[in-house]
Design a protein around this motif. Structure first.
Motif, short mmCIF file in Angstrom:
data_model
loop_
_atom_site.label_atom_id
_atom_site.label_comp_id
_atom_site.label_asym_id
_atom_site.label_seq_id
_atom_site.Cartn_x
_atom_site.Cartn_y
_atom_site.Cartn_z
N ALA A 178 1.56 8.48 10.12
CA ALA A 178 1.82 7.10 9.37
C ALA A 178 0.45 7.08 8.46
CB ALA A 178 1.99 6.19 10.36
N ARG A 179 0.62 6.38 7.37
CA ARG A 179 -0.50 6.41 6.53
C ARG A 179 -0.04 5.38 5.25
NH1 ARG A 179 -2.36 11.58 4.65
NH2 ARG A 179 -0.81 12.52 5.88
N SER A 180 -0.81 4.44 5.03
CA SER A 180 -0.76 3.26 3.99
C SER A 180 -2.37 3.83 3.16
CB SER A 180 -1.00 1.98 4.34
OG SER A 180 -2.34 1.52 4.87
N TYR A 214 0.73 -1.22 -0.12
CA TYR A 214 0.06 0.00 -0.18
C TYR A 214 0.85 1.16 0.01
CZ TYR A 214 -3.07 -3.69 2.03
OH TYR A 214 -3.78 -4.76 2.32
N VAL A 215 2.02 1.23 -0.73
CA VAL A 215 3.07 2.40 -0.52
C VAL A 215 2.49 3.39 -1.57
CG1 VAL A 215 4.18 1.24 -2.57
CG2 VAL A 215 5.38 2.46 -1.19
N SER A 216 3.04 4.70 -1.55
CA SER A 216 2.77 5.57 -2.30
C SER A 216 4.19 6.08 -2.79
CB SER A 216 2.46 7.05 -1.66
OG SER A 216 0.93 6.60 -0.94
N VAL A 217 4.28 6.27 -4.40
CA VAL A 217 5.41 6.55 -5.00
C VAL A 217 5.43 8.01 -5.81
CG1 VAL A 217 6.24 4.13 -4.83
CG2 VAL A 217 4.95 5.09 -6.90
N ALA A 218 6.47 8.60 -6.01
CA ALA A 218 6.30 9.73 -6.85
C ALA A 218 7.79 9.77 -7.55
CB ALA A 218 6.06 11.06 -6.15
N ALA A 219 7.83 10.16 -8.73
CA ALA A 219 9.22 10.84 -9.29
C ALA A 219 9.55 12.00 -9.40
CB ALA A 219 9.40 9.93 -10.84
N LEU A 220 10.48 12.66 -8.97
CA LEU A 220 11.07 13.91 -9.09
C LEU A 220 12.41 14.09 -9.37
CD1 LEU A 220 10.20 17.12 -8.79
CD2 LEU A 220 10.42 16.66 -6.15
N ASP A 221 12.82 14.97 -10.43
CA ASP A 221 14.21 15.31 -10.48
C ASP A 221 15.17 14.03 -10.79
OD1 ASP A 221 13.69 17.95 -10.66
OD2 ASP A 221 14.33 18.18 -8.29
N GLY A 253 -5.42 8.20 2.72
CA GLY A 253 -4.77 6.91 3.44
C GLY A 253 -5.54 6.32 4.49
N PHE A 254 -5.06 5.46 5.25
CA PHE A 254 -5.43 4.72 6.30
C PHE A 254 -4.53 4.74 7.39
CE2 PHE A 254 -6.59 0.68 8.24
CZ PHE A 254 -7.47 0.97 8.91
N ASN A 255 -4.51 4.97 8.63
CA ASN A 255 -3.60 5.02 9.78
C ASN A 255 -3.55 3.57 10.61
OD1 ASN A 255 -5.61 5.43 11.53
ND2 ASN A 255 -5.17 7.36 11.97
N ALA A 292 9.47 6.91 -2.01
CA ALA A 292 8.55 5.81 -1.52
C ALA A 292 8.16 6.24 -0.18
CB ALA A 292 9.22 4.52 -1.75
N MET A 293 6.86 6.36 -0.11
CA MET A 293 6.78 6.78 1.37
C MET A 293 5.35 6.09 1.77
SD MET A 293 5.25 10.28 -0.59
CE MET A 293 6.32 9.68 -1.89
N GLY A 294 5.29 5.94 3.09
CA GLY A 294 4.23 5.17 3.66
C GLY A 294 4.13 3.70 3.62
N GLY A 295 3.07 3.18 3.68
CA GLY A 295 2.74 1.93 3.48
C GLY A 295 2.50 1.07 4.84
N TYR A 296 2.48 -0.22 4.41
CA TYR A 296 2.32 -1.16 5.47
C TYR A 296 3.32 -2.18 5.37
CZ TYR A 296 -0.06 -4.62 8.45
OH TYR A 296 -0.39 -5.71 9.34
N ASP A 297 4.09 -2.64 6.59
CA ASP A 297 5.28 -3.63 6.29
C ASP A 297 4.74 -4.88 6.92
OD1 ASP A 297 4.98 -3.42 9.23
OD2 ASP A 297 7.13 -2.37 9.29
N GLY A 298 3.57 -5.32 7.05
CA GLY A 298 3.09 -6.44 7.59
C GLY A 298 2.74 -6.32 9.06
N HIS A 299 3.25 -5.37 9.71
CA HIS A 299 2.87 -5.36 11.16
C HIS A 299 2.36 -3.85 11.63
CE1 HIS A 299 5.46 -8.66 11.79
NE2 HIS A 299 6.44 -8.17 11.25
N GLU A 300 2.75 -2.81 10.91
CA GLU A 300 2.35 -1.36 11.22
C GLU A 300 2.40 -0.38 10.13
OE1 GLU A 300 4.99 0.68 13.99
OE2 GLU A 300 6.61 0.12 12.96
N ARG A 301 1.45 0.62 10.15
CA ARG A 301 1.30 1.66 9.19
C ARG A 301 2.69 2.37 9.35
NH1 ARG A 301 -2.82 -1.71 8.86
NH2 ARG A 301 -3.76 -1.46 6.89
N LEU A 302 3.27 2.99 8.29
CA LEU A 302 4.57 3.56 8.07
C LEU A 302 4.47 5.34 7.88
CD1 LEU A 302 7.04 1.11 6.03
CD2 LEU A 302 6.33 1.04 8.60
N SER A 303 5.27 6.09 8.38
CA SER A 303 5.40 7.50 8.22
C SER A 303 6.58 7.83 7.53
CB SER A 303 5.40 8.40 9.39
OG SER A 303 6.30 8.08 10.22
N SER A 304 7.48 6.85 7.27
CA SER A 304 8.99 7.02 6.60
C SER A 304 8.81 7.35 5.25
CB SER A 304 9.80 5.81 7.01
OG SER A 304 9.34 4.72 6.45
#
Length: 481
Positions: free
Chosen positions: A302-304, A258-265, A320-322, A270-282
């Protein structure tokens, strides 16, 4: 162009056939050794060489990058008429007395008159003196008039008809992976906007995954994170657009479904998502040159199941979803300062939302509010105090693909509250209207979409177009006195 050319005027004096200056065509196939306009070498300029189809380039041949401007059939036809009406032709009389007779095959095969706007065709082509003056133009004109009167709009996209054969697109929309039939898929489909058709792209080394993100950098597509029904991935796959082959790239520091991605320069974010245990803010950034990921400043929460885009040098992420509730929050990342800034909240929560930059605004489309799948759309202008409502989609959807192709905003697939979807629709900001386009071949949600431009082998990603029958070019010398 708008000048009234009037009837044929026999009082206009004769003049010799026009030709380029000497030496201009020394390197052109069929004209080597001709002296151009030099009367000492070539007093009568020869007709064009016979039509000779050239073999297609090998897909592995190195082709220099060329940016060809995109023009409409109307613009192409106007340019042709300007050429006809100039003195660069093979007639012995001034251009205003020239007919389409010797250019008729080029008109049919180079200007797709059946693709012109009907009003333009009737007012500027069918009524043009150069066309009406020569009865040999009437078969093509009659055929176009039949197409205009046809009830079946698909008749105007017939790849076998030289009057309507769609041109190759300057860009294609790719739909990659997703969840289909209770399992992840590795299918890749390409949308050819000119033909309004989806084409399956044969790929090597595909690995099914869903809830991933894809971006395009240069000649490669990057598939980031995701889920295959068992594993939550931190892996990244690089798709060579020329060879149609997947290869591994450096993995991320965190697993992200459930990751969010973007391309710039030239980088992937890659930001947020779910690692199988918790939602991420990284947040982390990938530089292809070093094939390495670097951790950056974390988001405010944190958001997936969110979605991200870029606009004016910044990264925007929305919804997203926290882990407990669907989110209405949005924030913006400035890579120069490595800092996140909270934005005004959206009009309501959206998980599984689609986000895209379009017409200098950030659009948030569809999603899930905790109760229903949504068809509503809202837009945000950087610096504004609030989001504004935008025209709603034709149907509700969440976890779908979203991209901008040739000036229109496309949404593809997703989950409509009852089933995964084939359907695709697009929004035209100039008219403020949504319209349905051709369905995908594979029903899927949790897919990701991207747009690819400048492909040297775009025909590999486009709907097949049989080569047109070679036109019969009349001998231009019969016009010479």
């Amino acid at each position: 162009m708008d000048e009234d050319l009037g009837a044929f005027d026999p009082t206009i004096p004769e003049e010799g056939p026009s030709a380029p200056p000497a030496g201009w065509l020394d390197d052109v196939q069929g004209y080597q050794g001709h002296g151009g306009a030099d009367p000492a070498h070539n007093p009568l300029y020869p007709p064009p060489p016979a039509y000779s189809p050239q073999p297609e380039l090998n897909r592995n041949t190195s082709v220099p990058e060329v940016r060809v401007p995109v023009v409409s059939e109307d613009e192409a036809r106007t340019a042709l008429l300007q050429f006809v009406e100039s003195k660069w032709n093979y007639s012995t009389k001034p251009a205003r007395n020239m007919t389409f007779r010797t250019l008729q095959p080029v008109v049919v095969y180079r200007v797709r008159m059946g693709l012109m706007d009907p009003e333009y065709f009737l007012s500027r082509v069918e009524s043009h003196p150069l066309v009406r003056r020569d009865a040999r133009c009437s078969p093509a004109v009659t055929a176009v008039l039949r197409l205009i009167g046809a009830c079946d709009a698909s008749a105007r996209l017939d790849v076998l008809n030289p009057l309507t054969r769609p041109r190759l697109p300057p860009a294609v929309l790719l739909a990659v992976g997703g969840w289909s039939g209770g399992a992840p898929t590795g299918s890749v489909e390409s949308y050819d906007e000119r033909a309004d058709r989806w084409v399956g792209v044969p790929v090597e080394g595909e690995e099914p995954r869903a809830y991933h993100g894809v971006v395009v950098l240069g000649d490669a597509l990057y598939c980031v994170g995701g889920f295959d029904g068992v594993q939550y991935f931190n892996s990244v796959r690089r798709f060579d657009l020329a060879a149609c082959h997947w290869r591994p790239a450096a993995p991320m520091h965190a697993r992200r479904c459930y990751v969010s991605v973007a391309a710039l320069d030239g980088c992937v974010y890659a930001m947020g998502g779910y690692d199988g245990h918790e939602r991420l803010s990284s947040l982390e950034r990938y530089r292809p040159h070093g094939n390495q990921w670097t951790p950056l400043a974390a988001m405010s929460e944190a958001r997936s199941d969110a979605s991200a885009t870029t606009l004016h040098g910044k990264v925007y992420i929305c919804g997203g979803f926290n882990g407990s509730v669907c989110l209405e929050s949005a924030e913006c990342y400035d890579p120069r300062a490595d800092q996140w800034t909270l934005l005004p909240p959206m009009g309501g929560p959206r998980s599984g939302v689609g986000v895209a930059a379009y017409r200098d605004q950030v659009y948030a489309l569809g999603g899930f509010d905790g109760v229903d799948r949504l068809l509503s759309v809202e837009a945000f202008s950087p610096g504004a105090a609030a989001w504004r409502p935008a025209p709603a989609m034709l149907g509700p959807r969440s976890n779908f693909g979203v991209e901008v192709l040739e000036g229109r905003l496309y949404v593809a697939g997703g989950f409509n509250g009852h089933s995964t979807s084939f359907s695709v629709e697009r929004y035209d900001g100039a008219t403020g209207a949504w319209s349905a386009v051709r369905d995908m071949a594979v029903h899927r949600s949790a897919l990701s979409c991207c747009v690819v431009t400048g492909l040297a082998d775009v025909a590999e990603y486009a709907f097949p177009r049989p080569p047109p029958a070679p036109p019969t070019l009349p001998d231009a010398r019969e016009d010479f006195d």
